[in-house]
Design an enzyme around this catalytic site. Structure first.
Site, PDB file in Angstrom:
ATOM      1  CD1 TRP A 102      45.239  30.718  43.992  1.00 29.88           C
ATOM      2  CD2 TRP A 102      44.134  29.395  42.566  1.00 29.88           C
ATOM      3  NE1 TRP A 102      46.031  29.622  43.729  1.00 29.88           N
ATOM      4  CE2 TRP A 102      45.386  28.799  42.864  1.00 29.88           C
ATOM      5  CE3 TRP A 102      43.274  28.739  41.682  1.00 29.88           C
ATOM      6  CZ2 TRP A 102      45.790  27.574  42.309  1.00 29.88           C
ATOM      7  CZ3 TRP A 102      43.674  27.525  41.129  1.00 29.88           C
ATOM      8  CH2 TRP A 102      44.910  26.959  41.443  1.00 29.88           C
ATOM      9  CG  ASP A 169      39.613  30.565  47.566  1.00 28.37           C
ATOM     10  OD1 ASP A 169      39.957  29.756  48.451  1.00 28.37           O
ATOM     11  OD2 ASP A 169      40.095  30.562  46.411  1.00 28.37           O
ATOM     12  CE  LYS A 193      47.096  25.361  47.736  1.00 34.23           C
ATOM     13  NZ  LYS A 193      45.968  26.075  47.196  1.00 34.23           N
TER      14      LYS A 193
END
Ligand SMILES: *Cc1c(COP(=O)(O)O)cnc(C)c1O
Length: 356
Positions: A102, A169, A193
């Site tokens: 990511w 993030d 999540k």
């Protein structure tokens, strides 16, 4: 139906009470005899949802004055671009840590618009640790990091001090523990999540960021526009925002971040202790950098794979297959996963040991 122990990495487990309430709202929302899904996002009933969701984010995370909370569509993947648009100057420069897939995608996006200095990379060891020996330069527009590396099971336990805006993030560990929001200029996180169903992406942005880089920002990517419209510049992700609100109510009612942090520590300790104790298994991430959310581990001898897979399948465990880039197993222990489910997995590991 037997209870499934849901270790899915995302989208993932939500609390049962939240799912029940969401179900009811899809049928008849707010006594309107209409579904939550068929009313205007500008109706009184939905504006109240957005207001409460925003207020709960601020309350639960203890967001200081001078920050805006926004729910947008596009996922964290659009957050990679929104970061650049709102914080990088034209032909500017930013610093990033490279701690996994990511982080890498975030770097790629920034490179389309300016220069990127990669400060710390753990690519040399398949991202099994968090790089720490770097200093953030003072001549970059911002510094970007990924707090929890969902695929590799590593997690930052602290954030470097820096003189430039700090961007994070937090997709896979936001709301899992207490964190000092005042360190950050921008936080973004996909809802799916720890917060709710896929669809919404949460942004927490320091208002000082607005207009600072002087560039023309396409409207949907401009956080100032969204903040000034209270997340109603266009149609927000109504269902995901609603369920996120329910999850935040659940979190607050149970004791907030202090409660969930203790619970997450307990779950992680239970599983990692077994990974370290059991001679058949080993963890893949550096011990000091292990994630409390995603525990990655492998069998030392693949010959036991069939037996172990049968054990956890029979125990109604779901979603622990490792990501293809790490292999083995990944147990994602997000907020709503009960400690009992972790005990079931640990019992499977102990049962395997007894068979050899
Ligand atoms: C899942 C995840 C993403 C991607 O999120 P999307 O909402 O699918 O774009 C980005 N960063 C991290 C850390 C993630 O865990």
């Amino acid at each position: 139906m037997a209870k499934v122990h849901n270790y899915s990495a995302g989208p993932c487990i939500l609390d049962e009470s939240v799912l029940k309430e969401a179900q009811a709202a899809v049928g008849n929302f707010d006594n309107l005899d209409l579904s939550l899904l068929e009313i205007s996002h500008r109706s009184k009933s939905f504006v109240a949802v957005m207001d409460e969701a925003t207020a709960l984010v601020k309350e639960v995370l203890n967001v200081p004055e001078g920050y805006s909370v926004i729910f947008l569509q596009g996922g964290a993947s659009l957050g990679f671009l929104i970061t650049v648009m709102n914080l990088m100057r034209e032909n500017g420069k930013a610093a990033y840590t490279d701690t996994g897939a990511w982080a890498n995608k975030a770097i790629k996006e920034a490179k389309n618009f300016g220069a990127v200095e990669v400060l710390g990379s753990s690519k040399d060891a398949n991202y099994n640790y968090i790089p720490k020996d770097y200093t953030v330069p003072s001549d970059v527009d911002y510094f970007h990091c990924t707090s929890n590396n969902t695929i590799y099971g590593t997690q930052m336990k602290s954030f470097p001090s820096c003189s430039v805006p700090l961007v994070c993030d937090m997709s896979s560990d936001i709301f899992s523990k207490q964190v000092d929001i005042s360190q950050f200029d921008l936080i973004y996180a996909g809802a799916q999540k720890n917060l709710g169903p896929a669809g919404a992406t949460l942004y927490i942005v320091k208002d000082e960021v607005f207009g600072r880089n002087g560039r023309t920002i396409p409207a949907y990517l401009d956080l100032q526009i969204h903040a000034s419209k209270d997340s109603m510049f266009n149609t927000p992700p109504v269902f995901s925002t609603y369920v996120s609100m329910l999850t935040l109510r659940w979190l607050k009612a149970n004791g907030g971040l202090a409660w969930i942090e203790a619970k997450n520590n307990e779950k992680a300790a239970l599983l990692y202790n077994e990974i370290d104790r059991n001679p058949l298994f080993e963890g893949t991430a550096n011990k000091v950098d292990r994630s409390n959310m995603n525990a990655c581990f492998v069998l030392k001898d693949e010959a036991h794979k069939e037996a172990f897979d049968k054990l956890w399948n029979d125990a109604n465990i779901s979603g622990i297959k490792g990501h293809r880039s790490v292999g083995g197993y990944r147990a994602s222990m997000y907020n709503a996963l009960p400690v009992e489910s972790v005990q079931v997995l640990v019992d499977c590991m102990k049962a395997l040991e007894k068979t050899v």
